[in-house]
Design a protein around this motif. Sequence first.
Motif, PDB file in Angstrom:
ATOM      1  N   ILE A 141      -4.117   1.870   8.317  1.00 44.19           N
ATOM      2  CA  ILE A 141      -4.293   3.278   8.694  1.00 44.19           C
ATOM      3  C   ILE A 141      -4.316   3.433  10.210  1.00 44.19           C
ATOM      4  N   VAL A 142      -5.052   2.559  10.880  1.00 43.07           N
ATOM      5  CA  VAL A 142      -5.181   2.631  12.344  1.00 43.07           C
ATOM      6  C   VAL A 142      -3.843   2.371  13.025  1.00 43.07           C
ATOM      7  N   LEU A 143      -3.093   1.382  12.548  1.00 44.64           N
ATOM      8  CA  LEU A 143      -1.852   0.975  13.216  1.00 44.64           C
ATOM      9  C   LEU A 143      -0.646   1.812  12.827  1.00 44.64           C
ATOM     10  N   SER A 144      -0.754   2.576  11.738  1.00 52.40           N
ATOM     11  CA  SER A 144       0.416   3.294  11.231  1.00 52.40           C
ATOM     12  C   SER A 144       0.970   4.313  12.217  1.00 52.40           C
ATOM     13  N   SER A 145       0.127   4.825  13.086  1.00 51.72           N
ATOM     14  CA  SER A 145       0.584   5.836  14.046  1.00 51.72           C
ATOM     15  C   SER A 145       1.197   5.214  15.294  1.00 51.72           C
ATOM     16  N   THR A 146       1.038   3.902  15.460  1.00 52.26           N
ATOM     17  CA  THR A 146       1.528   3.263  16.681  1.00 52.26           C
ATOM     18  C   THR A 146       2.551   2.164  16.443  1.00 52.26           C
ATOM     19  N   THR A 147       2.576   1.601  15.230  1.00 51.75           N
ATOM     20  CA  THR A 147       3.499   0.492  14.985  1.00 51.75           C
ATOM     21  C   THR A 147       3.942   0.480  13.528  1.00 51.75           C
ATOM     22  N   GLU A 148       5.123  -0.064  13.298  1.00 53.62           N
ATOM     23  CA  GLU A 148       5.652  -0.149  11.933  1.00 53.62           C
ATOM     24  C   GLU A 148       4.884  -1.135  11.067  1.00 53.62           C
ATOM     25  N   TYR A 149       4.084  -1.992  11.704  1.00 56.40           N
ATOM     26  CA  TYR A 149       3.315  -2.972  10.946  1.00 56.40           C
ATOM     27  C   TYR A 149       2.162  -2.336  10.175  1.00 56.40           C
ATOM     28  N   GLY A 150       1.811  -1.086  10.532  1.00 58.09           N
ATOM     29  CA  GLY A 150       0.735  -0.400   9.834  1.00 58.09           C
ATOM     30  C   GLY A 150       1.011  -0.278   8.346  1.00 58.09           C
ATOM     31  N   ASN A 151       2.225   0.135   7.983  1.00 62.53           N
ATOM     32  CA  ASN A 151       2.582   0.255   6.575  1.00 62.53           C
ATOM     33  C   ASN A 151       2.553  -1.097   5.868  1.00 62.53           C
ATOM     34  N   MET A 152       2.939  -2.146   6.576  1.00 61.42           N
ATOM     35  CA  MET A 152       2.944  -3.479   5.979  1.00 61.42           C
ATOM     36  C   MET A 152       1.524  -3.910   5.617  1.00 61.42           C
ATOM     37  N   PHE A 153       0.590  -3.741   6.553  1.00 59.45           N
ATOM     38  CA  PHE A 153      -0.803  -4.125   6.284  1.00 59.45           C
ATOM     39  C   PHE A 153      -1.380  -3.285   5.148  1.00 59.45           C
ATOM     40  N   PHE A 154      -1.051  -1.983   5.156  1.00 61.83           N
ATOM     41  CA  PHE A 154      -1.562  -1.098   4.111  1.00 61.83           C
ATOM     42  C   PHE A 154      -1.048  -1.528   2.741  1.00 61.83           C
ATOM     43  N   ASN A 155       0.217  -1.841   2.651  1.00 61.83           N
ATOM     44  CA  ASN A 155       0.805  -2.242   1.366  1.00 61.83           C
ATOM     45  C   ASN A 155       0.248  -3.582   0.874  1.00 61.83           C
ATOM     46  N   ILE A 156      -0.024  -4.481   1.791  1.00 63.11           N
ATOM     47  CA  ILE A 156      -0.645  -5.748   1.394  1.00 63.11           C
ATOM     48  C   ILE A 156      -2.033  -5.490   0.816  1.00 63.11           C
ATOM     49  N   GLY A 157      -2.753  -4.531   1.430  1.00 70.53           N
ATOM     50  CA  GLY A 157      -4.061  -4.152   0.906  1.00 70.53           C
ATOM     51  C   GLY A 157      -3.975  -3.616  -0.512  1.00 70.53           C
ATOM     52  N   ILE A 158      -2.925  -2.838  -0.801  1.00 70.65           N
ATOM     53  CA  ILE A 158      -2.722  -2.321  -2.154  1.00 70.65           C
ATOM     54  C   ILE A 158      -2.489  -3.470  -3.137  1.00 70.65           C
ATOM     55  N   PHE A 159      -1.652  -4.428  -2.756  1.00 74.05           N
ATOM     56  CA  PHE A 159      -1.395  -5.573  -3.627  1.00 74.05           C
ATOM     57  C   PHE A 159      -2.671  -6.365  -3.891  1.00 74.05           C
ATOM     58  N   CYS A 160      -3.559  -6.421  -2.883  1.00 76.50           N
ATOM     59  CA  CYS A 160      -4.842  -7.101  -3.073  1.00 76.50           C
ATOM     60  C   CYS A 160      -5.667  -6.401  -4.154  1.00 76.50           C
ATOM     61  N   PHE A 161      -5.662  -5.070  -4.153  1.00 77.79           N
ATOM     62  CA  PHE A 161      -6.389  -4.330  -5.169  1.00 77.79           C
ATOM     63  C   PHE A 161      -5.796  -4.553  -6.555  1.00 77.79           C
ATOM     64  N   VAL A 162      -4.476  -4.641  -6.622  1.00 84.74           N
ATOM     65  CA  VAL A 162      -3.831  -4.912  -7.905  1.00 84.74           C
ATOM     66  C   VAL A 162      -4.297  -6.262  -8.448  1.00 84.74           C
ATOM     67  N   ALA A 163      -4.424  -7.259  -7.563  1.00 84.49           N
ATOM     68  CA  ALA A 163      -4.877  -8.590  -7.983  1.00 84.49           C
ATOM     69  C   ALA A 163      -6.299  -8.537  -8.533  1.00 84.49           C
ATOM     70  N   VAL A 164      -7.172  -7.740  -7.910  1.00 85.58           N
ATOM     71  CA  VAL A 164      -8.559  -7.613  -8.371  1.00 85.58           C
ATOM     72  C   VAL A 164      -8.604  -6.961  -9.751  1.00 85.58           C
ATOM     73  N   VAL A 165      -7.819  -5.905  -9.933  1.00 82.46           N
ATOM     74  CA  VAL A 165      -7.769  -5.231 -11.235  1.00 82.46           C
ATOM     75  C   VAL A 165      -7.258  -6.186 -12.306  1.00 82.46           C
ATOM     76  N   LEU A 166      -6.233  -6.953 -11.975  1.00 85.90           N
ATOM     77  CA  LEU A 166      -5.678  -7.915 -12.935  1.00 85.90           C
ATOM     78  C   LEU A 166      -6.726  -8.949 -13.334  1.00 85.90           C
ATOM     79  N   PHE A 167      -7.524  -9.409 -12.364  1.00 84.59           N
ATOM     80  CA  PHE A 167      -8.579 -10.387 -12.666  1.00 84.59           C
ATOM     81  C   PHE A 167      -9.581  -9.806 -13.663  1.00 84.59           C
ATOM     82  N   HIS A 168     -10.014  -8.581 -13.426  1.00 82.74           N
ATOM     83  CA  HIS A 168     -10.986  -7.961 -14.337  1.00 82.74           C
ATOM     84  C   HIS A 168     -10.361  -7.688 -15.701  1.00 82.74           C
ATOM     85  N   LEU A 169      -9.083  -7.384 -15.720  1.00 78.97           N
ATOM     86  CA  LEU A 169      -8.388  -7.141 -16.976  1.00 78.97           C
ATOM     87  C   LEU A 169      -8.325  -8.416 -17.816  1.00 78.97           C
TER      88      LEU A 169
END
Length: 233
Positions: A141-169
């Motif tokens: 969120i912080v980097l998205s307004s200044t660099t293209e890497y912001g979206n990359m970090f955000f999307n990796i965070g989403i994949f991390c949440f998917v992994a947590v949900v899969l573990f609980h499932l």
Amino acid sequence: MFGGYYSSMIVLIPAMIFTMIVQARIKRAFSTYTDIENSKGITGFEAARTMLDANGLQQVSINVLNGDALTNYYDPRSNTVNLSSEIYSQDSVASVCIACHEVGHAIQHATSYAPVKMRNALVPVTNFAQNTSWPLILLGIVLSSTTEYGNMFFNIGIFCFVAVVLFHLVTLPVELNASSRALQQMKALNLVDDSDYAGSKRVLSAAAMTYVAALATAAAALIRVLLIRGNRD
């Protein structure tokens, strides 16, 4: 951007309320059946040892732990069943069924139960994901307004949440299966009478709901992240 971060917290409220209800239910069930002596007069240790030996698991040792009465687990690394001192030494209905539930996990391990193998494989990924998901999202969120890497970090965070949900499932059927094995064998090995069995079922059913609550909380967190993502687009 941060407005979406805070407003999206509303999706967590139902999961939080559900978790509080579930925690109250397990505490009530445990409190009720920890005060009722089982019909056979056996301790949690004795029940666990009987069930282990009946399944050819004489090599699995049982350790006693200091701490919360509901802190009980099977450790596949040391191949040990670990019981709190209360569960280990008391002859209550709750002590027997909880001890046998942990033996259910030992049997899963011994028989290479597929969901257990999957859950164990996800443990290191989940530990990493739980510790890094929100830092990555906030960094994105912080980097998205200044660099293209912001979206990359955000999307990796989403994949991390998917992994947590899969573990609980994956964890949910593992826990349900361990309880099912415990209830079946408690009856087959004559560790309970009908009254004990009914109480044991109530305790283990209440305990199972804690894993449903964990899955619901993880899913709500993922939905929250996706809402934040939508607010950013």
